[in-house]
Scaffold this active site. Structure first.
Site, PDB file in Angstrom:
ATOM      1  N   ARG A 278     -16.084  -5.761 -44.680  1.00  0.00           N
ATOM      2  CA  ARG A 278     -15.749  -5.863 -46.109  1.00  0.00           C
ATOM      3  C   ARG A 278     -15.617  -7.304 -46.570  1.00  0.00           C
ATOM      4  O   ARG A 278     -16.004  -7.654 -47.674  1.00  0.00           O
ATOM      5  CB  ARG A 278     -14.383  -5.219 -46.362  1.00  0.00           C
ATOM      6  CG  ARG A 278     -14.482  -3.786 -46.637  1.00  0.00           C
ATOM      7  CD  ARG A 278     -13.211  -3.318 -47.281  1.00  0.00           C
ATOM      8  NE  ARG A 278     -13.052  -1.925 -46.977  1.00  0.00           N
ATOM      9  CZ  ARG A 278     -11.930  -1.272 -47.047  1.00  0.00           C
ATOM     10  NH1 ARG A 278     -10.827  -1.895 -47.417  1.00  0.00           N
ATOM     11  NH2 ARG A 278     -11.873  -0.008 -46.771  1.00  0.00           N
TER      12      ARG A 278
ATOM     13  N   CYS B 255      -6.908  12.825 -30.850  1.00  0.00           N
ATOM     14  CA  CYS B 255      -5.736  13.615 -31.252  1.00  0.00           C
ATOM     15  C   CYS B 255      -6.102  15.074 -31.527  1.00  0.00           C
ATOM     16  O   CYS B 255      -5.265  15.969 -31.417  1.00  0.00           O
ATOM     17  CB  CYS B 255      -5.123  13.045 -32.530  1.00  0.00           C
ATOM     18  SG  CYS B 255      -5.048  11.261 -32.549  1.00  0.00           S
TER      19      CYS B 255
ATOM     20  N   VAL C 212     -18.695  -3.074 -21.108  1.00  0.00           N
ATOM     21  CA  VAL C 212     -18.443  -4.510 -20.924  1.00  0.00           C
ATOM     22  C   VAL C 212     -17.767  -4.704 -19.570  1.00  0.00           C
ATOM     23  O   VAL C 212     -16.749  -4.075 -19.275  1.00  0.00           O
ATOM     24  CB  VAL C 212     -17.569  -5.058 -22.067  1.00  0.00           C
ATOM     25  CG1 VAL C 212     -17.233  -6.529 -21.826  1.00  0.00           C
ATOM     26  CG2 VAL C 212     -18.289  -4.889 -23.397  1.00  0.00           C
TER      27      VAL C 212
ATOM     28  N   ASN D 235      -4.747   2.282 -35.453  1.00  0.00           N
ATOM     29  CA  ASN D 235      -5.425   2.079 -36.731  1.00  0.00           C
ATOM     30  C   ASN D 235      -4.812   0.925 -37.518  1.00  0.00           C
ATOM     31  O   ASN D 235      -5.520   0.120 -38.114  1.00  0.00           O
ATOM     32  CB  ASN D 235      -5.381   3.367 -37.560  1.00  0.00           C
ATOM     33  CG  ASN D 235      -6.506   4.306 -37.167  1.00  0.00           C
ATOM     34  OD1 ASN D 235      -7.662   4.071 -37.489  1.00  0.00           O
ATOM     35  ND2 ASN D 235      -6.182   5.354 -36.423  1.00  0.00           N
TER      36      ASN D 235
ATOM     37  N   TYR E  53      14.079  18.919 -54.215  1.00  0.00           N
ATOM     38  CA  TYR E  53      14.662  20.212 -53.833  1.00  0.00           C
ATOM     39  C   TYR E  53      14.146  21.332 -54.735  1.00  0.00           C
ATOM     40  O   TYR E  53      14.152  21.203 -55.969  1.00  0.00           O
ATOM     41  CB  TYR E  53      16.191  20.193 -53.917  1.00  0.00           C
ATOM     42  CG  TYR E  53      16.776  21.593 -54.076  1.00  0.00           C
ATOM     43  CD1 TYR E  53      16.664  22.512 -53.029  1.00  0.00           C
ATOM     44  CD2 TYR E  53      17.362  22.016 -55.279  1.00  0.00           C
ATOM     45  CE1 TYR E  53      17.127  23.815 -53.178  1.00  0.00           C
ATOM     46  CE2 TYR E  53      17.838  23.313 -55.432  1.00  0.00           C
ATOM     47  CZ  TYR E  53      17.715  24.212 -54.376  1.00  0.00           C
ATOM     48  OH  TYR E  53      18.160  25.491 -54.516  1.00  0.00           O
TER      49      TYR E  53
HETATM   50  C1  LIG Z   1      -5.282  14.601 -26.266  1.00  0.00           C
HETATM   51  C2  LIG Z   1      -4.751  13.464 -27.099  1.00  0.00           C
HETATM   52  C3  LIG Z   1      -3.985  13.739 -28.210  1.00  0.00           C
HETATM   53  C4  LIG Z   1      -3.491  12.694 -28.985  1.00  0.00           C
HETATM   54  N1  LIG Z   1      -2.732  13.002 -30.085  1.00  0.00           N
HETATM   55  C5  LIG Z   1      -2.268  11.998 -30.867  1.00  0.00           C
HETATM   56  C6  LIG Z   1      -1.536  12.284 -32.048  1.00  0.00           C
HETATM   57  O1  LIG Z   1      -1.328  13.466 -32.383  1.00  0.00           O
HETATM   58  N2  LIG Z   1      -1.066  11.256 -32.787  1.00  0.00           N
HETATM   59  C7  LIG Z   1      -1.326   9.953 -32.447  1.00  0.00           C
HETATM   60  O2  LIG Z   1      -0.887   9.039 -33.171  1.00  0.00           O
HETATM   61  N3  LIG Z   1      -2.045   9.652 -31.344  1.00  0.00           N
HETATM   62  C8  LIG Z   1      -2.523  10.629 -30.546  1.00  0.00           C
HETATM   63  N4  LIG Z   1      -3.273  10.328 -29.446  1.00  0.00           N
HETATM   64  C9  LIG Z   1      -3.487   8.926 -29.080  1.00  0.00           C
HETATM   65  C10 LIG Z   1      -4.665   8.316 -29.836  1.00  0.00           C
HETATM   66  O3  LIG Z   1      -5.809   9.098 -29.627  1.00  0.00           O
HETATM   67  C11 LIG Z   1      -4.891   6.913 -29.321  1.00  0.00           C
HETATM   68  O4  LIG Z   1      -3.714   6.180 -29.505  1.00  0.00           O
HETATM   69  C12 LIG Z   1      -6.025   6.211 -30.048  1.00  0.00           C
HETATM   70  O5  LIG Z   1      -7.236   6.856 -29.821  1.00  0.00           O
HETATM   71  C13 LIG Z   1      -6.122   4.766 -29.575  1.00  0.00           C
HETATM   72  O6  LIG Z   1      -7.242   4.160 -30.120  1.00  0.00           O
HETATM   73  P1  LIG Z   1      -7.881   2.909 -29.387  1.00  0.00           P
HETATM   74  O7  LIG Z   1      -9.070   2.526 -30.191  1.00  0.00           O
HETATM   75  O8  LIG Z   1      -6.852   1.884 -29.122  1.00  0.00           O
HETATM   76  O9  LIG Z   1      -8.302   3.434 -27.944  1.00  0.00           O
HETATM   77  P2  LIG Z   1      -9.308   4.591 -27.512  1.00  0.00           P
HETATM   78  O10 LIG Z   1      -9.300   5.688 -28.489  1.00  0.00           O
HETATM   79  O11 LIG Z   1      -9.004   4.878 -26.092  1.00  0.00           O
HETATM   80  O12 LIG Z   1     -10.716   3.865 -27.607  1.00  0.00           O
HETATM   81  C14 LIG Z   1     -11.066   2.838 -26.736  1.00  0.00           C
HETATM   82  C15 LIG Z   1     -12.573   2.884 -26.567  1.00  0.00           C
HETATM   83  O13 LIG Z   1     -12.976   1.766 -25.785  1.00  0.00           O
HETATM   84  C16 LIG Z   1     -14.008   2.168 -24.901  1.00  0.00           C
HETATM   85  N5  LIG Z   1     -13.999   1.232 -23.777  1.00  0.00           N
HETATM   86  C17 LIG Z   1     -13.002   1.026 -22.884  1.00  0.00           C
HETATM   87  N6  LIG Z   1     -13.345   0.053 -22.015  1.00  0.00           N
HETATM   88  C18 LIG Z   1     -14.581  -0.351 -22.379  1.00  0.00           C
HETATM   89  C19 LIG Z   1     -15.468  -1.325 -21.861  1.00  0.00           C
HETATM   90  N7  LIG Z   1     -15.140  -2.077 -20.817  1.00  0.00           N
HETATM   91  N8  LIG Z   1     -16.667  -1.485 -22.460  1.00  0.00           N
HETATM   92  C20 LIG Z   1     -16.999  -0.722 -23.544  1.00  0.00           C
HETATM   93  N9  LIG Z   1     -16.211   0.213 -24.065  1.00  0.00           N
HETATM   94  C21 LIG Z   1     -15.023   0.381 -23.489  1.00  0.00           C
HETATM   95  C22 LIG Z   1     -13.627   3.596 -24.519  1.00  0.00           C
HETATM   96  O14 LIG Z   1     -14.765   4.313 -24.086  1.00  0.00           O
HETATM   97  C23 LIG Z   1     -13.041   4.127 -25.810  1.00  0.00           C
HETATM   98  O15 LIG Z   1     -13.979   4.815 -26.601  1.00  0.00           O
HETATM   99  C24 LIG Z   1      -3.787  11.350 -28.643  1.00  0.00           C
HETATM  100  C25 LIG Z   1      -4.574  11.077 -27.519  1.00  0.00           C
HETATM  101  C26 LIG Z   1      -5.059  12.120 -26.758  1.00  0.00           C
HETATM  102  C27 LIG Z   1      -5.917  11.795 -25.557  1.00  0.00           C
END
Ligand SMILES: Cc1cc2nc3c(=O)[nH]c(=O)nc-3n(C[C@H](O)[C@H](O)[C@H](O)COP(=O)(O)OP(=O)(O)OC[C@H]3O[C@@H](n4cnc5c(N)ncnc54)[C@H](O)[C@@H]3O)c2cc1C
Length: 446
Positions: free
Chosen positions: A23, A44, A82, A302, A423
């Site tokens: 953006r 999630c 990576v 986020n 309420y």
């Molecule tokens: C079953 C489940 C339910 C959940 N429910 C909730 C909820 O209800 N509320 C909530 O707030 N949170 C929830 N979470 C947590 C939430 O999903 C995570 O906090 C969020 O996805 C984190 O985002 P992120 O981008 O930091 O990491 P991730 O979502 O883990 O994304 C990281 C990405 O980096 C990629 N990656 C890692 N290493 C490398 C590398 N070396 N090279 C290239 N790519 C790489 C991975 O493949 C992945 O796609 C839940 C998680 C799970 C598993």
């Protein structure tokens, strides 16, 4: 030096940042490298897909790689892993998993958003086929196959955290016989024992077997080995928490801290110049304890990603920190927490008073009213609210947001009593359960 932003990780923490940069810098080259096949997916939602409440699986993808490429000119490369960061050369080493080749790519600014992975303790047999972590949409697809075919008639969930419990619900809805095995004395260590006990009772009522004080010592095909015997099972789900994927950063010499998560300041800058981090791989600052913590939640990922992106795009933004707000649902039971539990507050040296109340989600006489229990934790001298927990049924848990907002504002329990909340009988009593809990705490404080 190249004028290029490289993002490692294509989910919440990575792509929220990339979009903010786009953006602000319409012509900057942005390359996002993602190991898996998906971008911006909602992990999630996985338990609800496995349960059959949400379908199809790709509903969980908020923005596909093509959408990023075509609409936002972000060069997303999936199946790109990576494998190294060279801070001096300002390059990353990448393995293209589809073409089986390795190359390097230069960056001016680097954003690390590698997330976290399910904890897999080094127990004998943990790598056998029936043991599953839950993280990616590939995991979801695999578990969905097990759930649909009814192959997994007996499911063991190891660990009583929120992901384990959500998966227990999912398989329970599919008609499986589900057992939750928790090494500690209670489920949900993020709640106080009295509140966690309500959750265990509700789960047992739904037919889920809950065994606390039941450490798993290993796995054999078709069996989970326990200290005092074994449990026959078709499928094992690991719900033991997560560990940050911070090895890349650590190996490059970037500072790591709590649980190995990447240390960031409030602008999401790491210890390395021009390198940012966000999401489950990074630390957060706890606004009540004033200490760094590792809280792996999509809400935090986020927000941190957005802040990192604004800063990388030339703007100025800070992420002040977290107060540990979390919410979940297991069967008909809603669960929420914010701030400090009684145990956490005591550990941090706070002198506290706690108050618990049992109330209703609607006016007591109104059809469909459901039970709600609220526990508040307040500091004795200042009367300041320090935390709250809720266990109840439909309509209960989102009340935590009122208490979380009060915590952010630094309110005393007396100020919570005075909140001008909405309420009408279909929504609450004239005194909402939140008010009643605060009143009870104020009475106890004298
Ligand atoms: C079953 C489940 C339910 C959940 N429910 C909730 C909820 O209800 N509320 C909530 O707030 N949170 C929830 N979470 C947590 C939430 O999903 C995570 O906090 C969020 O996805 C984190 O985002 P992120 O981008 O930091 O990491 P991730 O979502 O883990 O994304 C990281 C990405 O980096 C990629 N990656 C890692 N290493 C490398 C590398 N070396 N090279 C290239 N790519 C790489 C991975 O493949 C992945 O796609 C839940 C998680 C799970 C598993």
């Amino acid at each position: 030096m190249v004028d290029r932003l490289v993002v490692i990780g294509g989910d919440a923490g990575g792509m929220a940042a990339a979009m903010q940069v786009r953006r602000r810098k319409p012509y900057l080259e942005i390359v996002a490298l993602e190991r898996g096949r998906w971008t911006s997916y909602a992990a999630c939602g996985i338990p609800y897909v496995v349960a059959g409440e949400v379908e199809p699986l790709d509903q969980l993808v908020a923005r596909s790689p093509d959408e990023f490429r075509d609409k936002h000119r972000i060069d997303v490369r999936t199946r790109h892993d990576v494998t190294g960061i060279d801070l001096a050369a300002r390059t990353v080493e990448v393995r293209d998993l589809s073409r089986d080749r390795t190359f390097t790519i230069g960056f001016d600014t680097l954003h690390i958003a590698t997330g976290a992975r399910p904890l897999r303790p080094p127990l004998p047999g943990i790598d056998c086929d029936m043991v599953h972590g839950v993280q990616t949409l590939d995991d979801a697809s695999d578990l969905l196959d097990h759930a649909r075919t009814g192959e997994a008639a007996r499911v063991a969930v190891v660990g009583g955290g929120y992901i384990g419990l959500e998966m227990a619900e999912a398989f329970c809805r599919r008609g499986a016989e589900v057992t939750v095995l928790e090494a500690g004395e209670q489920l949900m260590s993020t709640l106080d024992a009295d509140m966690a006990g309500l959750v265990a009772t509700a789960m047992r009522r739904r037919g889920i077997e809950v065994r606390t004080g039941s450490p798993v010592v290993g796995f054999e095909p078709g069996r989970v080995l326990l200290g005092d015997g074994a449990l026959d099972t078709d499928l094992v789900i690991l719900g033991l928490g997560v560990v940050p994927n911070s090895e890349l950063a650590d190996d490059a010499g970037i500072e790591t801290g709590v649980k190995g998560a990447i240390v960031v300041n409030r602008r999401q800058q790491t210890s390395a110049d021009g390198v940012y981090a966000a999401g489950d791989c990074a630390e957060s600052f706890h606004l009540i304890t004033q200490r760094s913590v590792h809280i792996a939640l999509g809400t935090v990922a986020n927000k941190q990603g957005r802040v990192a992106g604004i800063n990388m795009g030339g703007g100025y933004a800070t992420f002040p920190g977290v107060i540990g707000t979390a919410i979940t649902r297991v069967c008909e039971t809603e669960i929420a927490r914010t701030g400090l539990t009684e145990v956490e507050a005591a550990r941090d040296g706070f002198d506290v008073v706690t108050a618990s109340i049992d109330g209703h989600t609607r006016a007591g006489y109104f059809p469909g009213t459901k039970p709600i229990t609220i526990k508040v934790v307040a500091e004795r001298g200042t009367r300041r609210l320090l935390g709250a927990q809720i266990v109840g049924e439909e309509g209960a848990a989102k009340r935590i947001d009122v208490l979380a907002t009060a915590l952010h504002a630094g309110f005393t329990v007396d100020e919570v009593i005075d909140l001008d909340l909405g309420y009408a009988p279909p929504f609450s009593g004239v005194w909402d359960a939140v008010h009643i809990a605060a009143r009870r705490a104020a009475d106890l404080l004298g």
